[in-house]
Enzyme design. Structure first.
Site, PDB file in Angstrom:
ATOM      1  N   GLU A  58      80.467  90.340  99.065  1.00  0.00           N
ATOM      2  CA  GLU A  58      79.705  89.324  99.814  1.00  0.00           C
ATOM      3  C   GLU A  58      80.610  88.395 100.588  1.00  0.00           C
ATOM      4  O   GLU A  58      80.228  87.851 101.627  1.00  0.00           O
ATOM      5  CB  GLU A  58      78.834  88.490  98.873  1.00  0.00           C
ATOM      6  CG  GLU A  58      77.708  89.265  98.225  1.00  0.00           C
ATOM      7  CD  GLU A  58      78.064  89.724  96.826  1.00  0.00           C
ATOM      8  OE1 GLU A  58      79.173  89.393  96.360  1.00  0.00           O
ATOM      9  OE2 GLU A  58      77.247  90.420  96.189  1.00  0.00           O
ATOM     10  N   HIS A 127      70.688  84.644  89.326  1.00  0.00           N
ATOM     11  CA  HIS A 127      69.867  85.476  90.219  1.00  0.00           C
ATOM     12  C   HIS A 127      68.569  84.776  90.625  1.00  0.00           C
ATOM     13  O   HIS A 127      67.669  85.426  91.144  1.00  0.00           O
ATOM     14  CB  HIS A 127      69.483  86.803  89.543  1.00  0.00           C
ATOM     15  CG  HIS A 127      70.537  87.874  89.658  1.00  0.00           C
ATOM     16  ND1 HIS A 127      71.867  87.632  89.474  1.00  0.00           N
ATOM     17  CD2 HIS A 127      70.439  89.200  89.945  1.00  0.00           C
ATOM     18  CE1 HIS A 127      72.543  88.763  89.622  1.00  0.00           C
ATOM     19  NE2 HIS A 127      71.712  89.728  89.917  1.00  0.00           N
TER      20      HIS A 127
END
Lengths: 330, 341
Positions: A58, A127
Site C-alpha cells: 500500500e 479493518h
C-alpha cells in the site's frame, strides 16, 4: 430502473467507465479474485494490462496512482480496507493532494482510491475504521461516501470521469443491499446533497453507512413520537453541500449529525462547525453528534455493537434537540 | 565499474562506448550551467534574496547530466528537493527556475513549489519531492503509464542514499521487476542523509539491493561523467526495450551544505574540512574539462562556456529579483482542476 445490489452497482460503474475510456486502468490487492465483488470479472473483460493484482504494497500503490495519472492514465486503485489508507497515506496526503498545487496547476490527477470502511462486523480494530476526517482535512482530495446503489454507481462514474483525486468510501456490510438504479449513463454530481426525507421537525444529516440506522430512527420517531425529520444524505463530504444543510436547519432549528468517524474532529464536528458559523441564528437547541467514541473498535461483538451509531442513539439525540426524552424501553 | 548484479542482463555489460566530442561538449556545458546556477543561488541566499534556504547540487552535476543525456523528449523524470540540477539537465528554463526559487509569479510553478519542488511537465519533470523517496512511487506509476501507452517512454527516478532507507525502494523494485516496467532508479549516493553520514544509517550497499529482486544493480563513480553515462545508457535502453528496471547507484559527494542555512544552526560539524577538500580533488567538472582539452578543445572555448553560464545565471537572477510576487489569491484555484477548494 434496474434493481441492483450496491456491490453490483459498483461493478457496473467500473465496467461502464472502462468501456467508455481505455485510459482507465485499475490495480490493487486481489482485484482479480475480488473479495467484495466490486471488481469481479474486470480482468477477464479488460485484460491483464488494464486490470492488475498488485503486491501488498500500500505504501507505494498510492504514489504509483499519482505517477500514472500524471502521465496520462485514469487510475482506479483499490486500497481494500480503509485502514490501509494509513499505510499508503504519503501518496494521498503529500502527493495526490498537493502535486497539482505545488506545480502551479500544471497537472490533472484523475485518480479514484476505492476503500471499504466501517465497523460492526467483528473485523477487529485494524479493518473497521472510518477515516473521513484525515481525508476531508487535506483540501485537495474529494471524499465520497454513498449510501445506496444508485448513488454508488453515479458517484463512482463521476469520480472516474473527473480530473481530481477522489477517495471513494464503500459502505462495509452494505454491499448486498438492493436499490433501484436508473438506466443509462447515470451520473451523480459531486457537492449536491440528497434530501432523503422532508419532515421539518429536526435536521438529521447521515453519512454513508449511517443512513440505514438514520432511516430506521426516522421511522421510530415518526411512529412512536410523531416527530418528522429532514433526513439529508450529503453524498460527498468534499465538496460539501453546505447550503442544503443550512436550508434545512433554517426550517427546523435543530441538527443531529450521524457519522461513523471517531468523535474527536469527526466529520460530524465539521458539519456542526459549519452550521455554528453560518446557521447559528436558526438554532433552537444545541447541535448533537452521533459518532463512534474515541476508542478503537473491538473484536467482541457485544463490546463493538454499542459503539456504532444505532437507531436508539439517533432517536435519543433527535428527541434531545426537541427537549424530549425517549420512552423507557420495556 | 563496480557491478553487483547477480542476475545481470547482458545489455548491462559495461560497454566501452564513448561519447563523441560534441556529446561530451554538450554535457560539459550542462554541468557548468548547473554549477554556476547553484553558486549564484547560494550567493542569492546569502544576500537574503530568497524566501528560504536552498539545497544545492554542487558536486553532483555528473549524475543528472550523465543520466539525462540518455533520455528523449517524452521521458519522465522524478526529481528531489535537491532538484535544480535535474531540471537543468532536462534543458530547463533558467529564468523560470530562478523565478521559482525566488518565489515569484513567473516561476515554473508560479511560486507555489519553490526550490524543493522544481517541476516542469513540459520538460518531463513529473514532480520534485521534499518527502525523501516520495518520487519513487510517482516514477513507478509513470513507468506503468508508459508501459500502457506503449510509445517507448521510460521513467527515471532520482533519489538520494537517504531515500534508499524508505520502504518504497523495495516496493518499487518488486513491482517494477514483476511487471517489467520501463523504470530506471537512480540513487545519488552523496555521502549524507541530511547530516547523517551514509554509513551510519545505511547497511550494505545500495546497488546490491536490486539483486534480491532479480534486477540489475550497478554502482559507478558518480563524479565521473563518462562512467555515469556508460551505466545509464544500457539501463535506459533496457527499460525502453521492455526488459524492466535497473537500479543505478552513483557514488558522489555533496561538497556544499545540505541546506545553505546550515551554518546558522549546526551545533557541531558533521564532517571534516579534510574530507570535503579530498572530494573537491575529485570534482566532476575539471575531469570532463581535462578530457575535452585532451580531445583538442581549446581553453578559450571552454572558458567561453563558463562565462556564458555565469552570464545566464546572473541575468536570470536579476530577472527573478524584479519579477512580481504571485497574486496570493492564486492558491484557491490550484488544489483542484475546475473545482472550488
Amino acid at each position: 430502473m434496474a434493481r441492483r445490489r450496491l456491490m453490483h452497482a459498483l461493478n457496473d460503474a467500473l465496467v461502464e467507465e472502462m468501456e467508455r475510456d481505455e485510459r482507465v486502468i485499475l490495480f490493487g490487492e486481489d482485484v482479480e479474485i475480488s473479495m467484495f465483488g466490486d471488481t469481479k470479472g474486470l480482468r477477464e473483460r479488460f485484460g491483464p494490462r488494464r486490470v492488475r493484482d498488485t503486491p501488498i504494497s500500500e505504501g507505494i500503490l498510492t504514489g504509483m496512482a499519482v505517477g500514472a495519472a500524471a502521465a496520462g492514465q485514469r487510475v482506479v486503485v483499490h486500497m481494500f480496507m480503509a485502514n490501509f489508507l494509513y499505510t499508503g497515506f504519503d501518496g494521498i496526503a503529500n502527493q495526490a493532494a498537493k502535486l497539482r498545487f505545488m506545480t502551479g496547476g500544471q497537472v490533472r490527477l484523475p485518480i479514484t482510491f476505492m476503500v471499504l470502511y466501517g465497523g460492526g462486523r467483528a473485523l477487529g480494530a485494524q479493518h473497521a475504521d472510518t477515516p473521513f476526517p484525515m481525508l476531508v482535512n487535506l483540501g485537495g482530495i474529494n471524499v465520497v461516501a454513498p449510501t445506496n446503489a444508485a448513488d454508488t454507481k453515479g458517484l463512482l462514474k463521476t469520480a472516474i470521469r473527473g480530473d481530481n483525486p477522489t477517495v471513494f468510501f464503500e459502505p462495509g456490510g452494505r454491499g448486498g443491499e438492493f436499490g433501484e438504479v436508473p438506466d443509462g449513463d447515470h451520473l451523480v454530481p459531486f457537492g449536491r446533497a440528497a434530501i432523503v426525507r422532508g419532515g421539518g421537525d429536526a435536521t438529521v444529516v447521515a453519512v454513508g453507512s449511517m443512513m440505514k440506522p438514520a432511516l430506521q430512527a426516522a421511522d421510530v420517531l415518526e411512529r412512536t413520537y410523531g416527530v418528522a425529520v429532514d433526513l439529508i444524505d450529503p453524498r460527498t463530504l468534499v465538496p460539501l453541500d453546505e447550503d442544503a444543510i443550512l436550508a434545512s436547519v433554517a426550517r427546523t432549528g435543530r441538527l443531529v449529525v450521524v457519522d461513523e468517524s471517531r468523535d474527536r474532529c469527526s466529520f460530524a464536528s465539521h458539519v456542526a462547525a459549519v452550521v455554528g458559523d453560518r446557521g447559528f441564528a436558526s438554532l433552537r437547541a444545541p447541535m448533537k453528534r452521533v459518532t463512534v467514541p474515541n476508542v478503537a473498535l473491538p473484536y467482541a461483538p457485544p463490546a463493538e455493537k454499542p459503539l456504532i451509531p444505532n437507531p436508539e442513539r439517533i432517536v435519543a439525540a433527535v428527541l434531545e434537540t426537541l427537549g424530549r426524552a425517549p420512552l423507557a424501553t420495556p | 565499474m563496480d557491478t553487483y548484479a547477480v542476475n545481470a542482463n547482458p545489455s548491462l555489460d559495461p560497454t566501452l562506448e564513448q561519447p563523441t566530442r560534441d556529446e561530451l561538449l554538450a554535457m560539459y556545458g550542462r554541468m557548468v550551467l548547473i554549477r554556476r546556477v547553484e553558486e549564484r543561488l547560494g550567493d542569492d541566499f546569502t544576500a537574503g534574496k530568497l524566501p528560504q534556504s536552498v539545497h544545492l547540487y554542487v558536486g553532483q552535476e555528473a549524475c543528472a547530466v550523465g543520466v539525462c543525456a540518455r533520455l528523449e523528449d517524452g521521458d519522465w523524470v522524478a526529481s528531489t528537493h535537491r532538484g535544480h540540477g535535474h531540471y537543468l539537465a532536462r534543458d530547463g528554463d533558467v529564468r523560470g527556475l530562478f523565478a521559482e526559487v525566488f518565489g515569484r509569479r513567473d516561476g515554473i510553478c508560479r511560486g507555489m513549489g519553490g526550490s524543493p519542488h522544481v517541476a516542469d511537465f513540459s520538460k518531463g519533470i513529473i514532480g520534485a519531492n521534499a518527502v525523501v523517496g516520495g518520487g519513487i512511487g510517482i516514477a513507478t506509476g509513470a513507468a506503468l503509464a508508459a508501459q500502457m501507452q506503449d510509445r517507448g517512454r521510460v521513467a527515471v527516478c532520482f533519489f538520494g542514499d537517504g531515500a534508499a532507507a524508505q520502504g518504497w525502494l523495495g516496493e518499487a523494485l518488486n513491482i517494477a521487476a514483476l511487471w517489467r516496467l520501463p523504470l530506471v532508479l537512480v540513487c545519488e549516493n552523496n555521502g549524507f542523509a541530511e547530516f547523517m553520514p551514509t554509513a551510519t544509517v545505511t547497511a550494505g550497499s545500495i546497488a546490491s539491493r536490486a539483486a534480491g529482486y532479480g534486477v540489475p544493480g550497478v554502482a559507478v563513480d558518480g563524479n565521473d561523467l563518462i562512467e555515469v553515462w556508460q551505466a545509464a545508457g544500457p539501463a535506459v535502453a533496457r527499460a525502453r526495450a521492455g526488459q524492466g528496471p535497473t537500479l543505478l547507484e552513483l557514488r558522489t559527494y555533496r561538497t556544499r551544505a545540505h541546506t545553505e542555512s546550515e551554518s546558522g544552526f549546526l551545533s557541531r560539524p558533521y564532517r571534516t574540512v579534510e574530507e570535503v577538500e579530498d572530494w573537491r580533488t575529485r570534482d566532476p567538472l575539471p575531469r570532463v574539462r581535462d578530457r575535452l582539452s585532451a580531445a583538442g578543445v581549446r581553453d578559450d572555448e571552454l572558458d567561453t562556456i563558463d562565462a556564458e553560464a555565469r552570464r545566464l545565471a546572473a541575468e536570470a537572477s536579476a530577472f527573478a529579483e524584479t519579477n512580481p510576487w504571485p497574486d496570493p489569491s492564486v492558491v484557491y484555484g490550484l488544489m483542484f482542476h475546475d473545482q472550488e477548494p
